[in-house]
Motif scaffolding. Sequence first.
Motif, PDB file in Angstrom:
ATOM      1  N   GLY B  78       0.961  -1.385   0.121  1.00  0.00           N
ATOM      2  CA  GLY B  78       0.035  -0.103   0.018  1.00  0.00           C
ATOM      3  C   GLY B  78       0.816   1.297  -0.027  1.00  0.00           C
ATOM      4  N   GLY B  79       0.128   2.513  -0.156  1.00  0.00           N
ATOM      5  CA  GLY B  79       0.784   3.761  -0.070  1.00  0.00           C
ATOM      6  C   GLY B  79       0.877   4.265  -1.586  1.00  0.00           C
ATOM      7  N   GLY B  80      -0.044   5.199  -1.524  1.00  0.00           N
ATOM      8  CA  GLY B  80      -0.023   5.908  -2.903  1.00  0.00           C
ATOM      9  C   GLY B  80      -0.999   5.354  -3.816  1.00  0.00           C
ATOM     10  N   ILE B  81      -1.977   4.450  -3.488  1.00  0.00           N
ATOM     11  CA  ILE B  81      -3.129   3.882  -4.138  1.00  0.00           C
ATOM     12  C   ILE B  81      -4.316   5.136  -4.086  1.00  0.00           C
ATOM     13  CG2 ILE B  81      -4.544   2.203  -4.772  1.00  0.00           C
ATOM     14  CD1 ILE B  81      -2.543   0.187  -3.105  1.00  0.00           C
ATOM     15  N   ARG B  82      -4.289   5.918  -4.828  1.00  0.00           N
ATOM     16  CA  ARG B  82      -5.098   6.991  -4.614  1.00  0.00           C
ATOM     17  C   ARG B  82      -6.359   7.163  -5.680  1.00  0.00           C
ATOM     18  NH1 ARG B  82      -0.631  11.311  -2.096  1.00  0.00           N
ATOM     19  NH2 ARG B  82      -0.510  10.236  -0.305  1.00  0.00           N
ATOM     20  N   MET B  84      -8.260   5.167  -9.659  1.00  0.00           N
ATOM     21  CA  MET B  84      -8.338   4.199 -10.468  1.00  0.00           C
ATOM     22  C   MET B  84      -7.142   3.605 -11.288  1.00  0.00           C
ATOM     23  SD  MET B  84     -11.238   3.117  -9.425  1.00  0.00           S
ATOM     24  CE  MET B  84     -12.605   3.915  -8.798  1.00  0.00           C
ATOM     25  N   LYS B  85      -6.084   4.989 -11.772  1.00  0.00           N
ATOM     26  CA  LYS B  85      -5.121   4.317 -12.547  1.00  0.00           C
ATOM     27  C   LYS B  85      -4.132   3.671 -11.526  1.00  0.00           C
ATOM     28  CE  LYS B  85      -3.728   8.241 -15.797  1.00  0.00           C
ATOM     29  NZ  LYS B  85      -3.297   9.588 -15.780  1.00  0.00           N
ATOM     30  N   THR B  86      -3.845   4.201 -10.352  1.00  0.00           N
ATOM     31  CA  THR B  86      -2.685   3.546  -9.507  1.00  0.00           C
ATOM     32  C   THR B  86      -3.317   2.085  -9.152  1.00  0.00           C
ATOM     33  OG1 THR B  86      -3.675   4.837  -7.757  1.00  0.00           O
ATOM     34  CG2 THR B  86      -1.521   5.508  -8.487  1.00  0.00           C
ATOM     35  N   LEU B  87      -4.878   1.824  -8.969  1.00  0.00           N
ATOM     36  CA  LEU B  87      -5.347   0.786  -8.764  1.00  0.00           C
ATOM     37  C   LEU B  87      -5.049  -0.267  -9.764  1.00  0.00           C
ATOM     38  CD1 LEU B  87      -6.935  -0.709  -6.347  1.00  0.00           C
ATOM     39  CD2 LEU B  87      -9.004   0.092  -7.439  1.00  0.00           C
ATOM     40  N   LYS B  88      -5.146   0.313 -11.077  1.00  0.00           N
ATOM     41  CA  LYS B  88      -5.258  -0.670 -12.093  1.00  0.00           C
ATOM     42  C   LYS B  88      -3.518  -1.109 -12.405  1.00  0.00           C
ATOM     43  CE  LYS B  88      -9.253   0.641 -14.640  1.00  0.00           C
ATOM     44  NZ  LYS B  88      -9.785   1.534 -15.735  1.00  0.00           N
ATOM     45  N   GLU B 113     -14.572   0.534  -3.029  1.00  0.00           N
ATOM     46  CA  GLU B 113     -15.391  -0.411  -3.723  1.00  0.00           C
ATOM     47  C   GLU B 113     -14.768  -1.048  -4.721  1.00  0.00           C
ATOM     48  OE1 GLU B 113     -19.011   1.762  -4.229  1.00  0.00           O
ATOM     49  OE2 GLU B 113     -19.628   1.204  -1.884  1.00  0.00           O
ATOM     50  N   LYS B 114     -14.015  -0.310  -5.679  1.00  0.00           N
ATOM     51  CA  LYS B 114     -13.410  -0.897  -6.848  1.00  0.00           C
ATOM     52  C   LYS B 114     -12.222  -1.997  -6.487  1.00  0.00           C
ATOM     53  CE  LYS B 114     -12.960  -1.295 -11.271  1.00  0.00           C
ATOM     54  NZ  LYS B 114     -14.020  -1.750 -11.926  1.00  0.00           N
ATOM     55  N   ALA B 115     -11.680  -1.473  -5.367  1.00  0.00           N
ATOM     56  CA  ALA B 115     -10.381  -2.421  -4.776  1.00  0.00           C
ATOM     57  C   ALA B 115     -11.105  -3.769  -4.423  1.00  0.00           C
ATOM     58  CB  ALA B 115      -9.734  -1.799  -3.694  1.00  0.00           C
ATOM     59  N   ILE B 116     -12.333  -3.388  -3.754  1.00  0.00           N
ATOM     60  CA  ILE B 116     -12.998  -4.857  -3.259  1.00  0.00           C
ATOM     61  C   ILE B 116     -13.353  -5.434  -4.343  1.00  0.00           C
ATOM     62  CG2 ILE B 116     -15.128  -5.689  -2.030  1.00  0.00           C
ATOM     63  CD1 ILE B 116     -14.511  -3.227   0.008  1.00  0.00           C
ATOM     64  N   GLU B 117     -13.953  -4.880  -5.444  1.00  0.00           N
ATOM     65  CA  GLU B 117     -14.317  -5.559  -6.510  1.00  0.00           C
ATOM     66  C   GLU B 117     -13.327  -6.464  -7.135  1.00  0.00           C
ATOM     67  OE1 GLU B 117     -16.546  -3.326  -9.628  1.00  0.00           O
ATOM     68  OE2 GLU B 117     -16.030  -4.813 -10.977  1.00  0.00           O
ATOM     69  N   ILE B 118     -12.017  -5.812  -7.137  1.00  0.00           N
ATOM     70  CA  ILE B 118     -11.034  -6.553  -8.012  1.00  0.00           C
ATOM     71  C   ILE B 118     -10.355  -7.539  -7.020  1.00  0.00           C
ATOM     72  CG2 ILE B 118      -8.683  -6.251  -9.222  1.00  0.00           C
ATOM     73  CD1 ILE B 118      -9.728  -3.446  -9.925  1.00  0.00           C
ATOM     74  N   PHE B 119      -9.935  -7.109  -5.897  1.00  0.00           N
ATOM     75  CA  PHE B 119      -9.106  -8.056  -5.236  1.00  0.00           C
ATOM     76  C   PHE B 119      -9.870  -8.856  -3.836  1.00  0.00           C
ATOM     77  CE2 PHE B 119      -6.240  -4.720  -6.695  1.00  0.00           C
ATOM     78  CZ  PHE B 119      -5.366  -5.304  -7.286  1.00  0.00           C
ATOM     79  N   GLY B 120     -11.199  -8.541  -3.720  1.00  0.00           N
ATOM     80  CA  GLY B 120     -12.161  -9.277  -2.758  1.00  0.00           C
ATOM     81  C   GLY B 120     -12.079  -8.389  -1.379  1.00  0.00           C
ATOM     82  N   SER B 121     -12.974  -8.550  -0.701  1.00  0.00           N
ATOM     83  CA  SER B 121     -13.156  -7.750   0.506  1.00  0.00           C
ATOM     84  C   SER B 121     -11.952  -8.296   1.778  1.00  0.00           C
ATOM     85  CB  SER B 121     -14.254  -7.872   1.230  1.00  0.00           C
ATOM     86  OG  SER B 121     -15.171  -9.046   1.065  1.00  0.00           O
TER      87      SER B 121
END
Lengths: 206, 235
Positions: B78-82, B84-88, B113-121
């Motif tokens: 983690g750190g700097g995931i701020r 959708m661009k960084t999340l992708k 919510e997008k992080a949960i959708e991609i990686f799971g809660s």
Amino acid sequence: MINILDLGYGNSASIYITLQELQISSQIVKKPKELESGTLIIPGVGSIGMFKKKVDDGNWNKNIRDYLNTGNQILGICLGFQALTSFSEESNGIRCINLLKKNILTKKLHKTSNQSNTGWDQINISKNYLEKNGWIPQISKSKKDRIAGRVFYNHQYGVSFNNKSSIQINNLPEFSAMITQHNVMGVQFHPEKSQSFGKNFFEFVL
Amino acid sequence: MRIGSSILLENETCIQSYNWSLRRPHGNLSNIISFLDSYEVDEIIITRPVRSDDNIFKFQKDINLIKHLKCNSPLCFGGGIRDMKTLKLLSNLPFERLNFSSGFINMEYKLIEKAIEIFGSQAIIAVLPITIKNENIYVYDSRKEKYIILTNKIFEFVQIYSDEILIIDTLNEGVPGNFNFSILDKLNSISKKIIISGGINKNIINKAKKDKRIACCLIDNRTLHKENYIKSELL
């Protein structure tokens, strides 16, 4: 050949690196046509909704079935294990690939909370268990009759099943840590993240 | 209870941090991971301690380092995931879990919510760098580079969307044995499992073992990496 499914997310790279360390011949597959005979590992980090979407988009559903029906093996890991059941309660309910027998379901671990099972737990797997359930290791690097050690779990949903083809999670006995049904195997833990035991596991079952 | 290690990654180099302010170079990430992996620590959390000046290029450089890590231990990043661009950019990397701090503190529903959708809660850890001043709980917002009051609204958001909560005692970071348990007393409505960091040593771990809310203690780099630090310097 060990094929590691890459749906464009997840942790297929971790598994690939571990198998490379063990000098087990493996490749990451992004398209069904890249599959080679042997074993397909379905990795598992993510949510079942996203997983199913990627499986459908890549036309993997039919290809995984065909792969299995032509004498190859499937190993599902964590979410990849849950995907082998018929239905998952996650992502508002998703129909899964359904490769395990007996209409097995993936359910939330705790009905009243979202608490995950994150951490380490012991497991004990014998050659006898694999043989009785019809799994024949293809590479068979391990000469051991039994392996035991600690494995790492990180999940909020689990495969709800208990019979002789299943080894249960110690602290959640309703749920399977591992199911072996002929040429289909699923594990809820992450062998690629289970340090020395994880490596023993791959050598034992592949 | 798990015992893990916390690693800070800044500009492609690991650093040691003291009291949330003083920083020293620590070594090469792959060397550190390799040592911790051989120690078989229960988990490793890699955090980029970024502030307002972070950007996608710095993020990408650090991600490239992580992409090539050989690690058979559980990893969180983690750190700097701020956005959708960084999340992708986080696809197919060798970690199972993600940690978010300012995403939670600023209650960014869409991002989480997008992080949960991609990686799971199960993969989402909320990081709360906390200090107590005048009996109030303050949390550090790295984007604003200042402490703000931890409101009930933020805390509720954290409890709904995170799987575990990493509480860093910022004042005692890098000072083994000083973790301030009164932080946990003040957060007594916490319903999620907690990871604690900042001032962890053997005595703190023994005390933490008695608290059922605590799932993990993260030893900050000074203690666990002592041996590795020397090795890194030699290299």
